[in-house]
Design a protein around this motif. Structure first.
Motif, PDB file in Angstrom:
ATOM      1  N   ASP A  23       0.861  -1.174   0.000  1.00 58.89           N
ATOM      2  CA  ASP A  23       0.000   0.000   0.000  1.00 58.89           C
ATOM      3  C   ASP A  23       0.901   1.230   0.000  1.00 58.89           C
ATOM      4  O   ASP A  23       2.075   1.142   0.343  1.00 58.89           O
ATOM      5  N   LEU A  24       0.383   2.353  -0.346  1.00 57.87           N
ATOM      6  CA  LEU A  24       1.193   3.558  -0.467  1.00 57.87           C
ATOM      7  C   LEU A  24       1.066   4.453   0.765  1.00 57.87           C
ATOM      8  O   LEU A  24       2.047   4.744   1.438  1.00 57.87           O
ATOM      9  N   ASP A  25      -0.154   4.867   1.036  1.00 56.77           N
ATOM     10  CA  ASP A  25      -0.391   5.833   2.113  1.00 56.77           C
ATOM     11  C   ASP A  25      -0.448   5.129   3.467  1.00 56.77           C
ATOM     12  O   ASP A  25      -1.056   4.077   3.611  1.00 56.77           O
ATOM     13  N   LYS A  26       0.191   5.744   4.426  1.00 56.22           N
ATOM     14  CA  LYS A  26       0.253   5.273   5.818  1.00 56.22           C
ATOM     15  C   LYS A  26       1.077   3.993   5.986  1.00 56.22           C
ATOM     16  O   LYS A  26       1.054   3.386   7.043  1.00 56.22           O
ATOM     17  N   THR A  27       1.779   3.567   4.945  1.00 50.93           N
ATOM     18  CA  THR A  27       2.722   2.458   5.075  1.00 50.93           C
ATOM     19  C   THR A  27       4.078   2.870   4.507  1.00 50.93           C
ATOM     20  O   THR A  27       5.096   2.558   5.087  1.00 50.93           O
ATOM     21  N   TYR A  28       4.068   3.547   3.375  1.00 48.21           N
ATOM     22  CA  TYR A  28       5.296   4.090   2.787  1.00 48.21           C
ATOM     23  C   TYR A  28       5.312   5.606   2.977  1.00 48.21           C
ATOM     24  O   TYR A  28       6.266   6.162   3.484  1.00 48.21           O
ATOM     25  N   LEU A  29       4.239   6.248   2.594  1.00 46.96           N
ATOM     26  CA  LEU A  29       4.149   7.702   2.745  1.00 46.96           C
ATOM     27  C   LEU A  29       3.280   8.067   3.939  1.00 46.96           C
ATOM     28  O   LEU A  29       2.223   7.482   4.152  1.00 46.96           O
ATOM     29  N   ASN A  30       3.743   9.035   4.692  1.00 45.39           N
ATOM     30  CA  ASN A  30       2.995   9.527   5.845  1.00 45.39           C
ATOM     31  C   ASN A  30       1.976  10.548   5.334  1.00 45.39           C
ATOM     32  O   ASN A  30       2.227  11.741   5.324  1.00 45.39           O
ATOM     33  N   ALA A  52       8.242  10.088   3.602  1.00 46.72           N
ATOM     34  CA  ALA A  52       8.182   8.635   3.784  1.00 46.72           C
ATOM     35  C   ALA A  52       8.379   8.315   5.261  1.00 46.72           C
ATOM     36  O   ALA A  52       9.080   9.031   5.980  1.00 46.72           O
ATOM     37  N   PHE A  53       7.756   7.235   5.719  1.00 53.00           N
ATOM     38  CA  PHE A  53       7.967   6.780   7.087  1.00 53.00           C
ATOM     39  C   PHE A  53       9.419   6.348   7.255  1.00 53.00           C
ATOM     40  O   PHE A  53      10.027   5.823   6.313  1.00 53.00           O
ATOM     41  N   LYS A  57      11.716   3.608   2.906  1.00 51.08           N
ATOM     42  CA  LYS A  57      12.478   3.673   1.647  1.00 51.08           C
ATOM     43  C   LYS A  57      13.514   2.556   1.595  1.00 51.08           C
ATOM     44  O   LYS A  57      13.630   1.849   0.585  1.00 51.08           O
ATOM     45  N   VAL A  58      14.252   2.396   2.682  1.00 55.06           N
ATOM     46  CA  VAL A  58      15.301   1.371   2.719  1.00 55.06           C
ATOM     47  C   VAL A  58      14.683  -0.023   2.583  1.00 55.06           C
ATOM     48  O   VAL A  58      15.183  -0.865   1.836  1.00 55.06           O
ATOM     49  N   LEU A  59      13.592  -0.269   3.292  1.00 56.57           N
ATOM     50  CA  LEU A  59      12.941  -1.568   3.229  1.00 56.57           C
ATOM     51  C   LEU A  59      12.487  -1.888   1.802  1.00 56.57           C
ATOM     52  O   LEU A  59      12.754  -2.968   1.278  1.00 56.57           O
ATOM     53  N   LEU A  60      11.834  -0.955   1.151  1.00 56.39           N
ATOM     54  CA  LEU A  60      11.344  -1.191  -0.207  1.00 56.39           C
ATOM     55  C   LEU A  60      12.490  -1.374  -1.192  1.00 56.39           C
ATOM     56  O   LEU A  60      12.417  -2.213  -2.092  1.00 56.39           O
ATOM     57  N   ARG A  61      13.554  -0.598  -1.033  1.00 53.70           N
ATOM     58  CA  ARG A  61      14.711  -0.777  -1.919  1.00 53.70           C
ATOM     59  C   ARG A  61      15.342  -2.153  -1.725  1.00 53.70           C
ATOM     60  O   ARG A  61      15.716  -2.819  -2.679  1.00 53.70           O
TER      61      ARG A  61
END
Length: 140
Positions: A23-30, A52-53, A57-61
């Motif tokens: 998901d994008l909002d509230k998991t990656y982006l605040n 970003a939370f 970013k590091v986790l997704l990369r």
């Protein structure tokens, strides 16, 4: 002979690709979309202003650092935000394989206001559709 015959009869194993659905909002982006003010701010923000939370970013990369992993992002954000979201992902160095955004404006123009708040049926349909599309084994 039995062991060799059994071994040769086994089908070759093709490693399956690992698919992460995110998901994008509230998991990656605040993103604050709990109020009209927050919704308006999120819609008007530039990619560089989106936050970003910590660690996201590091986790997704890292999740997508190998060819075995695919990242498919599903969001309730309107499809009109695609350009800004893609720019933010690129700024953060995140590779993705698919980005599905909610066609909110199209539904609003047809008078379907309830669709704006309905995340469950929209996301469930999108998740199941992507599951069917990606259920075929990947060829190496």
């Amino acid at each position: 002979m039995g062991a060799e015959a059994g071994a040769s009869a086994l089908p070759s194993v093709v490693p399956r690709r690992i698919i992460y659905r995110w998901d994008l909002d509230k998991t990656y982006l605040n993103t604050d979309f709990d109020s009209l003010k927050g919704l308006f701010r999120a819609a008007m923000e530039k990619a560089s202003d989106k936050v970003a939370f910590p660690g996201a970013k590091v986790l997704l990369r890292e999740l997508t650092a190998t060819d075995l992993a695919g990242l498919y992002i599903l969001s309730g954000s309107p499809s009109q935000m695609r350009r800004v979201i893609i720019e933010k992902l690129e700024l953060d160095g995140i590779k993705w394989d698919g980005l599905v955004l909610k066609p909110s404006l199209n539904r609003l123009l047809r008078g379907r206001f309830r669709f704006l708040r309905d995340q469950v049926s929209y996301k469930l349909h999108a998740l199941l559709s992507s599951r069917i599309a990606w259920s075929e084994p990947f060829e190496e």
